[in-house]
Write an enzyme that holds these catalytic residues in place. Structure first.
Site, PDB file in Angstrom:
ATOM      1  N   LYS A  68     -17.262  58.552  13.524  1.00  0.00           N
ATOM      2  CA  LYS A  68     -15.935  58.960  13.983  1.00  0.00           C
ATOM      3  C   LYS A  68     -16.008  59.470  15.426  1.00  0.00           C
ATOM      4  O   LYS A  68     -16.892  60.258  15.764  1.00  0.00           O
ATOM      5  CB  LYS A  68     -15.397  60.052  13.050  1.00  0.00           C
ATOM      6  CG  LYS A  68     -13.963  60.492  13.341  1.00  0.00           C
ATOM      7  CD  LYS A  68     -13.506  61.488  12.290  1.00  0.00           C
ATOM      8  CE  LYS A  68     -12.076  61.965  12.502  1.00  0.00           C
ATOM      9  NZ  LYS A  68     -11.628  62.887  11.445  1.00  0.00           N
ATOM     10  N   SER A 137      -7.484  61.827   9.332  1.00  0.00           N
ATOM     11  CA  SER A 137      -7.752  61.379  10.683  1.00  0.00           C
ATOM     12  C   SER A 137      -8.953  60.448  10.797  1.00  0.00           C
ATOM     13  O   SER A 137      -9.177  59.850  11.850  1.00  0.00           O
ATOM     14  CB  SER A 137      -8.005  62.616  11.565  1.00  0.00           C
ATOM     15  OG  SER A 137      -9.131  63.365  11.091  1.00  0.00           O
ATOM     16  N   SER A 161      -8.737  64.696   5.689  1.00  0.00           N
ATOM     17  CA  SER A 161      -9.052  63.562   6.547  1.00  0.00           C
ATOM     18  C   SER A 161     -10.219  62.694   6.118  1.00  0.00           C
ATOM     19  O   SER A 161     -10.522  61.696   6.772  1.00  0.00           O
ATOM     20  CB  SER A 161      -9.294  64.053   7.976  1.00  0.00           C
ATOM     21  OG  SER A 161      -8.144  64.676   8.483  1.00  0.00           O
TER      22      SER A 161
END
Length: 420
Positions: A68, A137, A161
Site C-alpha cells: 500500500k 482505503s 480499511s
C-alpha cells in the site's frame, strides 16, 4: 458464489518452490505478466517496479507482494495517494517492507490507497464488477489479490480499511492485534488506531503469509471444533445490514454448527457500544495532530474531503479526546470479559456487497470498534449476493490470540464452502 477472477494461492506457490516445482524468478514473472495484462483495467497499482529484485532465499522467496502506497519504499515512489507528495522518494523502507524483503519477498509495486488512507478514492475498480467500489482505503491491495495479479499484499486499517475491501473484493483480509505488525515508516493518520494488515486469497493463505513475514507461529493449524465456542455478535449496526448480508451471517452460523462448533448469540455490552461511538472523535483528533503539518504546507494540493477532516480534527478539545479515550479503555475491559465466554465472534464485514459507483469506498460501521479495541479480525470470504458480488463475514478474537483466530477462521471458511 459464482467463480470470480482466478487468484494466485500463496500457500500453493510456496509449496511449489519448496518442492522444486517452481523457481522464484518464474513465480515473480507470473505476477509481472498478470499486472501487464490486467492492471490497465483494474488500476490496483500506483507504481510497478521496473526491475524488482528477486531473492532465491527466504521463507517468502518468489512471492511478489503489493505494498500500500502509504508505506515508505526506498526504491519506489511513495505518494500516500496524494498529489501533495507526487514523486516523493523516501531514503529508507518502512519497517514492514524491510521485514518482507528480509524474508525474501519481491516488492512488485505500490498499490493504490485513498488519499492519506482516508476516504478520497483512487482509480481502483472492483475486479468482480468494474462499476463497483473495491472498498478502501487499501483499495489497490485487495483488488490486486482478487484479480490474480499478486498472491499477497500489505495494507492498513484505521477504521475498516483491510476488512471492508477484502469483503468487497472476495479475499481474506487480516487485521492483526494492534502492533503485531510494525507501522514505523508509514504515513500515519491516527496513530493509536493505524494497524498494518495483510491480504491473500484465503484465510489459510493469509495465515501462511503472516507466519513467514513475521517468524511468528501464525499459520492456521488443526482445530477441535468441539472445544471452540463461536459467538454471533448482535449489535445495533445489524439493523443497517442488508438482507443478503444478514442471510450470509445466518448461513455462517449454521455452517459453524454443522462443522461441530458450539454457536451462541452474543449481545453487545453497553461499554462496547459507547466505545464504538468514541472511535470517530479519537480518529479525528489524532488526524488533526498527525496531518496538521501537511495541511499547513500542502492545503491546495489536498482534496476538500481530506482538508475538512484535518481541520475538524484540529478543533477537537483535549478534554473531549481524553473522554473518548476513557470510553475506549472501558470498552477494552468489556471486550476482555466478552472473550471469557467465546473464542471467536462472527459479525458482518460490511453492511452488504460493494456499492455501485467509485465515489465512495463504503461504510466501516462493522469494523471500527474492533480496530479501536486492538483485537485481531479477519474477513472470511465465501458468500455472495443475488448479483454475485462477494459478501464477507468478519471473525474477531481476543487481543493476542491471532493464531486461534486464523485457525478457527480457516476451518470456518472450509465449512462455508462445504455448506454451499
Amino acid at each position: 458464489m459464482t467463480a470470480g477472477p482466478a487468484m494466485m494461492r500463496l500457500a500453493a506457490l510456496v509449496e511449489a518452490r519448496e518442492t522444486g516445482r517452481a523457481r522464484p524468478d518464474h513465480m515473480v514473472a507470473l505476477s509481472r505478466d498478470a499486472i501487464a495484462r490486467l492492471d490497465g483495467r483494474i488500476h490496483a497499482f500506483a507504481h510497478v517496479a521496473e526491475d524488482p529484485a528477486v531473492s532465491a532465499e527466504g521463507p517468502l522467496a518468489g512471492i511478489a507482494i503489493g505494498v500500500k502506497d502509504i508505506f515508505d519504499t526506498y526504491d519506489q515512489p511513495t505518494c500516500y495517494g496524494s498529489p501533495a507528495y507526487a514523486g516523493n522518494r523516501p531514503a529508507t523502507d518502512a519497517a514492514i517492507v524491510a521485514l518482507a524483503r528480509r524474508a525474501g519477498a519481491t516488492i512488485i509495486g505500490k498499490t493504490v490507497t485513498t488519499e492519506f488512507a482516508y476516504f478520497e478514492p483512487g482509480p481502483t475498480v472492483n475486479p468482480h464488477n468494474h462499476a463497483h467500489t473495491p472498498g478502501g482505503s487499501s483499495s489497490g491491495s485487495a483488488a490486486a489479490v482478487a484479480s490474480g495479479m499478486v498472491p499477497a499484499a500489505i495494507g492498513t486499517q484505521t477504521g475498516g480499511s483491510v476488512i471492508r475491501p477484502a469483503a468487497f473484493c472476495g479475499v481474506a483480509g487480516y487485521k492483526p492485534s494492534y502492533r503485531l505488525l510494525p507501522t514505523t515508516g508509514m504515513k500515519h493518520f491516527a496513530p493509536s488506531l493505524d494497524t498494518a494488515g495483510l491480504f491473500a486469497a484465503s484465510v489459510a493463505d493469509v495465515a501462511v503469509f503472516a507466519e513467514r513475514l513475521t517468524g511468528r507461529a501464525l499459520a492456521a493449524g488443526p482445530v477441535d471444533a468441539s472445544t471452540i465456542t463461536v459467538g454471533v455478535y448482535f449489535c445495533p449496526q445489524l439493523d443497517g445490514a442488508d438482507e443478503a448480508m444478514r442471510l450470509a451471517l445466518e448461513q455462517a452460523a449454521e455452517a459453524a454448527v454443522a462443522a461441530g462448533f458450539t454457536v451462541v448469540a452474543v449481545a453487545e455490552p453497553r461499554p462496547l457500544m459507547l466505545a464504538r461511538e468514541a472511535h470517530g472523535l479519537i480518529q479525528d483528533c489524532e488526524a488533526g495532530l498527525a496531518c496538521g503539518p501537511d495541511l499547513d504546507r500542502f492545503s491546495d494540493s489536498m482534496s476538500p474531503r481530506l482538508r475538512e477532516a484535518i481541520r475538524s480534527g484540529l478543533m477537537v478539545s483535549p478534554q473531549d479526546y481524553d473522554d473518548a479515550r476513557r470510553l475506549a479503555k472501558r470498552g477494552r475491559g468489556a471486550a476482555r470479559t466478552l472473550f471469557d465466554d467465546v473464542d471467536v465472534l462472527l459479525t458482518p464485514s460490511a453492511p452488504g456487497a460493494a456499492p455501485e459507483g467509485l465515489a465512495s469506498t463504503g461504510d466501516p460501521r462493522f469494523n471500527k470498534l474492533w480496530t479501536l479495541m486492538g483485537t485481531p479480525a479477519v474477513n472470511i470470504p465465501g458468500f455472495s449476493d443475488a448479483a454475485h458480488m462477494p459478501l464477507g463475514v468478519q471473525a474477531v478474537a481476543r487481543f493476542g490470540h491471532d493464531r486461534t483466530l486464523l485457525s478457527v477462521a480457516s476451518r470456518l471458511e472450509q465449512a462455508f464452502a462445504e455448506a454451499r
